[in-house]
Design a protein around this motif. Structure first.
Motif, PDB file in Angstrom:
ATOM      1  N   ASP A 199       0.571  -1.384  -0.002  1.00  0.00           N
ATOM      2  CA  ASP A 199       0.118   0.125   0.024  1.00  0.00           C
ATOM      3  C   ASP A 199       0.356   1.120  -0.342  1.00  0.00           C
ATOM      4  O   ASP A 199       2.058   1.084   0.115  1.00  0.00           O
ATOM      5  N   ASP A 200      -0.394   2.419  -0.169  1.00  0.00           N
ATOM      6  CA  ASP A 200       0.560   3.639  -0.296  1.00  0.00           C
ATOM      7  C   ASP A 200       2.285   3.636   1.562  1.00  0.00           C
ATOM      8  O   ASP A 200       1.276   3.570   2.848  1.00  0.00           O
ATOM      9  N   ALA A 201       3.129   4.035   1.113  1.00  0.00           N
ATOM     10  CA  ALA A 201       3.985   4.179   1.971  1.00  0.00           C
ATOM     11  C   ALA A 201       3.010   5.309   3.328  1.00  0.00           C
ATOM     12  O   ALA A 201       3.107   5.318   4.005  1.00  0.00           O
ATOM     13  N   GLN A 202       2.762   6.689   2.710  1.00  0.00           N
ATOM     14  CA  GLN A 202       2.526   7.269   3.674  1.00  0.00           C
ATOM     15  C   GLN A 202       1.187   7.097   4.331  1.00  0.00           C
ATOM     16  O   GLN A 202       0.721   7.288   5.608  1.00  0.00           O
ATOM     17  N   GLU A 203       0.146   5.869   3.751  1.00  0.00           N
ATOM     18  CA  GLU A 203      -1.191   5.967   4.838  1.00  0.00           C
ATOM     19  C   GLU A 203      -0.431   4.415   5.371  1.00  0.00           C
ATOM     20  O   GLU A 203      -0.583   4.473   6.526  1.00  0.00           O
ATOM     21  N   ILE A 204       0.619   3.118   5.300  1.00  0.00           N
ATOM     22  CA  ILE A 204       1.146   2.940   6.197  1.00  0.00           C
ATOM     23  C   ILE A 204       1.597   3.866   7.254  1.00  0.00           C
ATOM     24  O   ILE A 204       2.157   3.377   8.416  1.00  0.00           O
ATOM     25  N   LYS A 205       2.287   4.776   7.254  1.00  0.00           N
ATOM     26  CA  LYS A 205       3.166   5.324   8.332  1.00  0.00           C
ATOM     27  C   LYS A 205       2.189   6.183   9.240  1.00  0.00           C
ATOM     28  O   LYS A 205       2.547   5.851  11.393  1.00  0.00           O
ATOM     29  N   ALA A 206       1.629   6.748   8.728  1.00  0.00           N
ATOM     30  CA  ALA A 206       0.193   7.154   9.406  1.00  0.00           C
ATOM     31  C   ALA A 206      -0.106   5.996  10.256  1.00  0.00           C
ATOM     32  O   ALA A 206      -0.918   6.443  11.374  1.00  0.00           O
ATOM     33  N   SER A 207      -0.348   4.775   9.595  1.00  0.00           N
ATOM     34  CA  SER A 207      -0.761   3.433  10.809  1.00  0.00           C
ATOM     35  C   SER A 207      -0.492   3.256  11.879  1.00  0.00           C
ATOM     36  O   SER A 207      -0.694   3.502  12.824  1.00  0.00           O
ATOM     37  N   VAL A 208       0.687   3.197  11.487  1.00  0.00           N
ATOM     38  CA  VAL A 208       1.510   2.550  12.346  1.00  0.00           C
ATOM     39  C   VAL A 208       2.230   4.286  13.446  1.00  0.00           C
ATOM     40  O   VAL A 208       2.449   3.718  14.817  1.00  0.00           O
ATOM     41  N   GLU A 209       1.869   5.860  13.028  1.00  0.00           N
ATOM     42  CA  GLU A 209       2.188   6.185  14.191  1.00  0.00           C
ATOM     43  C   GLU A 209       0.380   6.709  15.303  1.00  0.00           C
ATOM     44  O   GLU A 209       0.758   6.532  16.372  1.00  0.00           O
ATOM     45  N   PHE A 210      -1.246   6.282  14.181  1.00  0.00           N
ATOM     46  CA  PHE A 210      -2.240   6.416  14.943  1.00  0.00           C
ATOM     47  C   PHE A 210      -1.311   5.158  16.317  1.00  0.00           C
ATOM     48  O   PHE A 210      -2.138   5.166  16.922  1.00  0.00           O
ATOM     49  N   SER A 211      -1.744   4.254  15.401  1.00  0.00           N
ATOM     50  CA  SER A 211      -1.130   2.434  16.805  1.00  0.00           C
ATOM     51  C   SER A 211      -0.133   3.412  18.103  1.00  0.00           C
ATOM     52  O   SER A 211      -0.193   2.352  19.132  1.00  0.00           O
ATOM     53  N   GLU A 212       1.039   3.705  17.265  1.00  0.00           N
ATOM     54  CA  GLU A 212       1.894   4.468  18.949  1.00  0.00           C
ATOM     55  C   GLU A 212       1.344   4.775  19.673  1.00  0.00           C
ATOM     56  O   GLU A 212       1.351   4.673  20.695  1.00  0.00           O
ATOM     57  N   ALA A 213       1.052   6.157  18.959  1.00  0.00           N
ATOM     58  CA  ALA A 213       0.010   6.370  19.851  1.00  0.00           C
ATOM     59  C   ALA A 213      -0.627   6.184  20.929  1.00  0.00           C
ATOM     60  O   ALA A 213      -0.898   6.541  22.185  1.00  0.00           O
ATOM     61  N   ILE A 214      -1.698   5.021  20.317  1.00  0.00           N
ATOM     62  CA  ILE A 214      -2.696   4.328  21.219  1.00  0.00           C
ATOM     63  C   ILE A 214      -1.911   3.703  22.285  1.00  0.00           C
ATOM     64  O   ILE A 214      -2.202   3.732  23.315  1.00  0.00           O
TER      65      ILE A 214
END
Length: 337
Positions: A199-214
């Motif tokens: 998938d798009d690298a920016q979307e993967i990065k955003a998903s990982v950052e969101f998971s880390e924030a949780i």
């Protein structure tokens, strides 16, 4: 101050008349001593209290005292006290009041009878001066101080116990939170190693950052539900892979409703619709059981009757076809709970 003495009478004088006269003579000596030593001003009123074992000795004793000058005619009745009583009148059933040797059982003569009376029927105080009032005040103050110290001690013990229990509970809760964070970190690592979507690298990065924030949250208050439960639901559905998690607040001034949008893939897809649809429906049904979730909506189904919607992803068994879907979860804002 004791200024009395023991007076012994002859055996032939053991009659009520002789005893009464001896009592009057001894009392006159005591009164003269008080006046002569200036213990009281001369001719000032003196109270008299007579206790006797035989009632006959006390007959007409007040008149005799007036004749002997022990009670002056110049004294007013309210200025002095005059009282007579027998030991049997004081303590009719006294344990210490016993008849003297050679006396009848009705006769009682015992100093211990007075003690028995004081302990069984304490007389009210009738004599006060500045010193007695001062001592009484000190005793009352002592009782008040002891009571205040007891209250302060109880308050301190309650405060220490309360704070100790609160501290113990805080440590326990912090240990649970740290355990949840550790579990989330392990789950995140497992998902990152297990799922590798093209998938798009920016979307993967955003998903990982969101998971880390949780995972950095120490409490579930900001989300309104337990993120650990969500990861458990994902682990139960191996045919579901998420690509994006998006958090939204519905309405600028409405803090009661928040929305979580999940975008993902269902696989494998072998040109048959039944299994992918069933897998997504089961996933949506498990999401509705999460604590704090109000509404779960399937915004985008795995397919819309167009086979071209299927894409190829890299799964463990190789390149397989997968169908996209979108699920919306509506939850409460934790600040309103």
């Amino acid at each position: 101050m004791r200024i009395s003495r023991l007076v012994e009478l002859e055996q032939t004088q053991h009659t009520p008349a002789f005893i009464q006269q001896a009592l009057l003579d001894e009392t006159k000596l005591a009164v003269k001593y008080i006046y002569s030593q200036n213990l009281l001003p001369f001719n000032s009123p003196i109270g008299l209290v007579f206790l006797e074992g035989q009632a006959e000795v006390l007959v007409d004793l007040q008149s005799a005292c007036q004749k002997e000058g022990l009670l002056r005619t110049t004294w007013e009745a309210h200025e002095y006290t005059f009282a007579i009583s027998t030991f049997t009148d004081l303590v009719p059933n006294g344990v210490f009041c016993k008849p003297a040797l050679g006396e009848s059982s009705e006769c009682c003569f015992s100093q211990q009878a007075v003690v028995d009376y004081v302990f069984s029927q304490p007389p009210k105080g009738f004599y006060f001066n500045d010193y007695v009032l001062k001592i009484s005040g000190l005793l009352q103050a002592r009782k008040v101080i002891i009571g205040l110290n007891a209250l302060l001690l109880l308050g301190a013990v309650y405060y220490i116990l309360t704070n100790s229990v609160d501290a113990l509970m805080s440590v326990h809760k912090q240990n649970l939170i740290n355990q949840y964070i550790s579990d989330h970190e392990a789950e995140k690592t497992y998902l990152q190693d297990k799922v590798k979507l093209q998938d798009d690298a920016q979307e993967i990065k955003a998903s990982v950052e969101f998971s880390e924030a949780i995972l950095k949250l120490n409490v579930n208050g900001l989300l309104g539900f337990d993120a650990y439960d969500l990861s458990q639901v994902l682990s139960k559905h191996p045919n579901i892979q998420l690509s994006t998690l998006e958090w939204k607040t519905l309405g600028q001034f409405d803090s009661q409703r928040n929305q979580l949008v999940l975008q993902g893939w269902v696989f494998p897809f072998y040109d048959t619709y039944l299994l992918p649809v069933t897998w997504v429906d089961n996933f949506v049904a498990d999401l509705t059981q999460l604590t704090g979730i109000e509404v779960v909506e399937l915004q985008k189904e795995p397919l819309n009757r167009e086979l071209s919607q299927a894409l190829v992803i890299d799964a463990k068994v190789g390149e397989v076809k997968a169908l996209p879907f979108v699920v919306t979860l509506r939850v409460k804002d934790a600040q309103s709970n």
